[in-house]
Each structure stands twice: as C-alpha cells, then as structure tokens.
Design an enzyme around this catalytic site. Structure first.
Site, PDB file in Angstrom:
ATOM      1  N   ASP A 242       0.821  -1.199   0.000  1.00 29.24           N
ATOM      2  CA  ASP A 242       0.000   0.000   0.000  1.00 29.24           C
ATOM      3  C   ASP A 242       0.861   1.257   0.000  1.00 29.24           C
ATOM      4  OD1 ASP A 242      -2.649   1.366   0.466  1.00 29.24           O
ATOM      5  OD2 ASP A 242      -1.603   1.993   2.281  1.00 29.24           O
ATOM      6  N   GLU A 303       1.155  -0.573  -5.195  1.00 30.41           N
ATOM      7  CA  GLU A 303       0.205   0.503  -5.505  1.00 30.41           C
ATOM      8  C   GLU A 303       1.037   1.691  -5.983  1.00 30.41           C
ATOM      9  OE1 GLU A 303      -3.439   3.120  -3.556  1.00 30.41           O
ATOM     10  OE2 GLU A 303      -1.838   2.374  -2.262  1.00 30.41           O
TER      11      GLU A 303
END
Length: 584
Positions: A242, A303
C-alpha cells in the site's frame, strides 16, 4: 469476539460442510476450465504472470456470524465461487487489528487478525482451503504508516529519548504553533500534528491517526521485513504494498510548491514533489524483494501511481529486482469509452523500456466501479462485458475487484449523514468518500443479497442485487458472470493469451480497438467496439496470417467462424477469434 452457542453450532456445521465441499473441489473447479499445466510456465516462480487476481474487501464479502460486517470465514464460505470463476489468487485488503479509522489501513498489530474478522486460526484455515482449490492468498501490507494505536507509536510518543522515538518522523515547528513546513495530507488538513507531551510535531501523509513510519531507521526496516517473513511462513504468497510512493520524504522538509485552487477539504493544492515518489523508495523495495525471494514463488504487487511509462519502469528495478507487479493505473484515468485513449494507454505500457510484465486495473476499493465510470443505466451490462474483454485479453496480469464479475454498481451515499468513509465526512459534497464501491457482495436475491442472514449490513446494498447476483447470473448463460468465466477460461487455456505478444491493429479506427495476440503456439484477434453504434471492420489478413478463424468468444451469438474481411460488431460488442491458417 464472543459468539453465541448458535453461532458456534453454525461454525461447526460450516466447517463440516466446507470439508465435504473440498472433497469435490477439483471436479467443481473444472467448471471454470482446467488449471494451467505446469509445463506451460517458464517457471513456477512466475505463476503470477499468467494469473487473474481478485481483490476482496473483507468487510463486504461474506458475513458468517451475522453481525453486519464481513469476515474471514465469510471469504472461506465462498471459495467455490472463486474456483468456478477461475481466479488464481485473492488479494485481501487489511484484516489486521486496527481502530478502523481508515477501515484497516491504520494497522495496530501487523502479526494478528482483527477480532471483527476472526482469528489467526480462521486465517490459517482460509489459506488451507484456498490451497485445496489452487487459489493463492495475497495480503495487503501497509508499509508507509501504522496506526497511532500501534505499540511502536504509543512508545514513540512518550518522550524524545524513547527507544521507539525514531520509528516515526518527529520534528520541531518553524515557529510558535507553526508546523515544520507546508505539506498537506491527502486526506485533508496539514500533514503534521502537534503533541503537547513532547512539544514536537509528527508527520502523516494520510490521517493524523496514521503516522508515517521512518524507513530511514534500520530498526523499522528490520521489523517490517520480519513481518513479511511471519506471513510467508503462514502460507501467504505475496503482498500488495500500500502507498509505496509515500514511503520516503525529503529529509530537509522543503516546502512543496503551490498550485492553483484548493482541494475538497479547503486546503491549497500543492505539487507533492518533496513528500511523494522519492528515489530512496526503489532501494528499499529491492531489499524487500530479496526477502520475498527467500520464499520461492512469492510476489510483490505495488500501488504505484505514476504519470509516465518511464516512472512505472523504475518500479521493476534495474534488473527486474524490485516489484514483479507494479500496478498500471492509467486505465482508471480514462474518463470515457474511447478506443483511441485505451489504445494509447496500452501502447505506453507495451513500449515500457524495461519490458516489465504489465498489471492492469480498472477498479478497486478506492476507485469507482468501472461500469459507473463508463456506463449509463441503459448499457452497463454491455460495458461490463466490453471492458472485461479488454483487460482480460491483454498481455499481462489482471486484477479484478470483487463484484465486477456480476456487474455490481456503485451505491453512493445520498446524504452526508449516511457516509461511513472519513474522507467523505470531511470533504462532502466535493468529496463523497469511497463507500459506494465498497458495498456488500451480491450472492443471491434473498434478504441482504445472501451477504448474511438478517443483520443490517455495514453499508446498504445496491438496488440491482435482485437481478445482479451470483445465483441468478450463474443460471443465465448470457450473463456477465458466465462471460467472465468464459474469458478467464480462454485466457488460461489459449497460448495466444497466456503467452502471446501484443500487436495493435487498425490503429486509426476511432471507435473499434483491435489487436493480435500471438505466441509460437497460436494466435487470436480481439475486436472491441467502444461506440453506441454498430460497426463493420476489416482485419488485415496479411498482418495476422489468415483470412478467417473460429469464434472463441462473442457478446452476440452468431457464426462459429469469423471472416476477417468483414466483421460486424453490435454496439459495445466484442468478437474474439482464433487465427487459423488455411490448409493447402
């Protein structure tokens, strides 16, 4: 989390039921097409290259204990659906202990499971049952920050001399009541919060409850690397990392240059050049890759929000030694059905100077569902088939978002009082939050769409669940669900799709995107009509190597063979045909 006697009895029954199901899981999985034989891979360590990934938002997938919130056992209950669909791996968004300020992306313990989702035993059982169905489990690893309730931050906040102080980024202000610089949080407000306990400010790119970790501290690096080893040891096959772009920031805390306007939260817009996409992130990700490589077949997905193919290329590493799968988000930046625009996005990734393996994304838990971005009330089902055909037939890995396979739509809140997502509460109405794309999975047409028995789901269901659900679409041969199953089966079994190159065709056509997928063992042509009008197109027989071929998939029933000299496409129609050379 306490359970009633009835819940415990149901859990026992469920365990027995799943045990019985797994006895026939192999035969059931055949419905989605046979799993790819090992000899079709260059290496079992590269399984992810040919895989279809499926993102699950655990709060919304299945509520096994009827408390209104999804859980790990709710995922386990529905593994047969995933096996029939044909997915190879599931990515589960954070299910670690958390105060849930950002619904799990504020982690207070990286080595456990949040009680609302279950236990470590439930997680181990999920991994084991998924393995029986040839499905790998990927976890979401929040690398940029922890929760302010994490033990590290609690200790760090106590004093400037605490051993954990340097686990986070603490700085003096540049004046009385003034933060160290002008950086703003992507979730609204300044990026700095003042602590009266130590009279310093701590840094957070996101919410104040999500303090940034200090990756320049070797102890943080060691802690985080060991956390990945903990989960690899439990059978996890990799991580979606993330917010990797925000792992580092300028140590000199240089102000970001201002831009025109203000954001949804009333803060001046700025160019985040000093708190985003720092060069140090690449060296750190290469180290994280070395840890992953200690465990054969493990994969790192990033990401990675990048503006250019060159920026994306950097995330593969100079020797393909960084992320195997940096996500390509540029599809999500196309705001209308436009053949030319999507053709250009694919061309950009195909010209990637490092020739990394592409990773395509159309929707996720932060991005509106693609049927809402591109469709209208009249054509959403057609758009679902069109766009799925695009990203499931390109060269590269595809990451689905739960519910795409049945045409789930956004169910956006209509009033600020109904918003659960904090960014929607803070930014309404300019920012409505992400609740709309996170609504419960639609399993059938019964109460609460089969998400649970009768407890009120944490988010309201979309009204279309009566018609768009797994049970009804499974029974309809022309449904979106069965179209997805057909495409995934084709992708798995046809060498043109799992091992072929990409070659754009008819690149000046403003409405139809067409391309050739070709390997040493086969070739296929894909034609996608992005317009609301019927189209007739011609495929260059000399370029593809044949003048006709058998139909592999089509949104409209028709001839079993396609004449490449004249191909008819209905509005938003798809035709996929094998290139079959004529016998002499």
């Amino acid at each position: 989390m306490q359970k009633s006697s009835l819940s415990c009895l149901l859990a026992i029954v469920l365990t027995c039921s799943i045990s019985a199901v797994t006895q026939t899981s192999v035969s059931r999985a055949k419905d989605a097409g046979p799993r790819m034989p090992a000899n079709k891979f260059a290496s079992q360590n590269d399984w992810w290259k040919h895989a279809v990934f499926y993102e699950i938002y655990p709060r919304s997938y299945g509520d096994s204990n009827n408390d209104g919130t999804g859980d790990l056992n709710g995922i386990t209950q529905h593994l047969d659906h995933l096996a029939k669909l044909g997915v190879d791996a599931i990515w589960i968004t954070p299910c670690f202990p958390s105060p849930q300020v950002d619904f799990g992306y504020d982690v207070s313990d990286y080595r456990n499971i949040d009680p609302q989702y279950g236990t470590l035993a439930d997680f181990d059982r999920l991994v084991a049952e998924a393995k029986k169905r040839n499905i790998k489990v990927i976890l979401d690893f929040v690398v940029n920050h922890s929760s302010d309730k994490h033990r590290w931050f609690i200790e760090s906040s106590k004093s400037k001399t605490n051993p954990y102080r340097d686990y986070y980024i603490w700085r003096d202000g540049r004046g009385d009541g003034q933060p160290p610089n002008n950086w703003t949080s992507t979730f609204g407000g300044p990026s700095w919060t003042f602590s009266t306990d130590t009279n310093q400010w701590y840094y957070h790119f996101f919410y104040p409850q999500q303090p940034d970790l200090n990756w320049r501290n070797p102890k943080v690096e060691t802690e985080m690397f060991d956390i990945t080893r903990f989960w690899y040891g439990r059978g996890v096959y990799g991580f979606r990392l993330d917010a990797v772009d925000t792992m580092f920031e300028d140590p000199n805390l240089t102000d970001n240059p201002p831009l025109q306007g203000s954001d949804a939260y009333g803060m001046p817009i700025q160019d985040h050049i000093h708190d985003h996409s720092m060069s140090e992130v690449h060296a750190e990700l290469q180290k994280l890759r070395k840890v992953a490589d200690e465990f054969p077949g493990r994969v790192l997905i990033g990401e990675t929000w990048t503006k250019t193919p060159e920026e994306l290329a950097e995330y593969y590493g100079p020797n393909n030694n960084e992320l195997q799968m940096p996500m390509y988000f540029n599809f999500t930046k196309v705001d209308q059905l436009d053949a030319k625009a999507f053709r250009e996005k694919v061309a950009a990734i195909e010209s990637n100077p490092i020739h990394g393996w592409p990773v395509y994304v159309l929707s996720n838990h932060d991005i509106r569902r693609y049927v809402d971005r591109y469709g209208t009330e009249e054509n959403k089902d057609q758009v679902a088939k069109l766009m799925s055909a695009l990203y499931l037939t390109l060269r590269g890995s595809a990451i689905m978002y739960y519910g795409e396979e049945i045409g789930m739509e956004n169910n956006d809140p209509k009033r600020v009082e109904d918003v659960k997502d904090v960014i929607g509460q803070k930014g309404w109405p300019k920012e409505i939050g992400r609740d709309g794309e996170r609504t419960p999975m639609q399993w059938n047409s019964s109460t609460n769409a089969g998400f649970n028995r009768d407890a009120t789901p944490w988010l309201p269901l979309d009204a279309n669940y009566k018609t768009h659900n797994v049970a009804s679409e499974m029974a309809n041969t022309s449904s979106i669900l069965n179209w997805y199953r057909q495409l995934i089966k084709l992708r798995r079994n046809n060498p043109a799709f799992y091992a072929g190159d990409y070659l754009a065709l008819d690149q000046d056509n403003p409405t139809v995107m067409s391309y050739l997928r070709k390997s040493d063992n086969g070739a296929a042509v894909v034609l996608l009509n992005f317009s609301s009008q019927p189209q007739t197109v011609t495929v260059d027989a000399a370029k593809v190597g044949a003048s006709s071929g058998p139909t592999l998939a089509a949104t409209k029933a028709g001839s079993k063979r396609v004449n490449f000299r004249k191909i008819s496409l209905e509005p938003y129609g798809v035709v996929i045909a094998e290139v079959q050379k004529q016998r002499r």
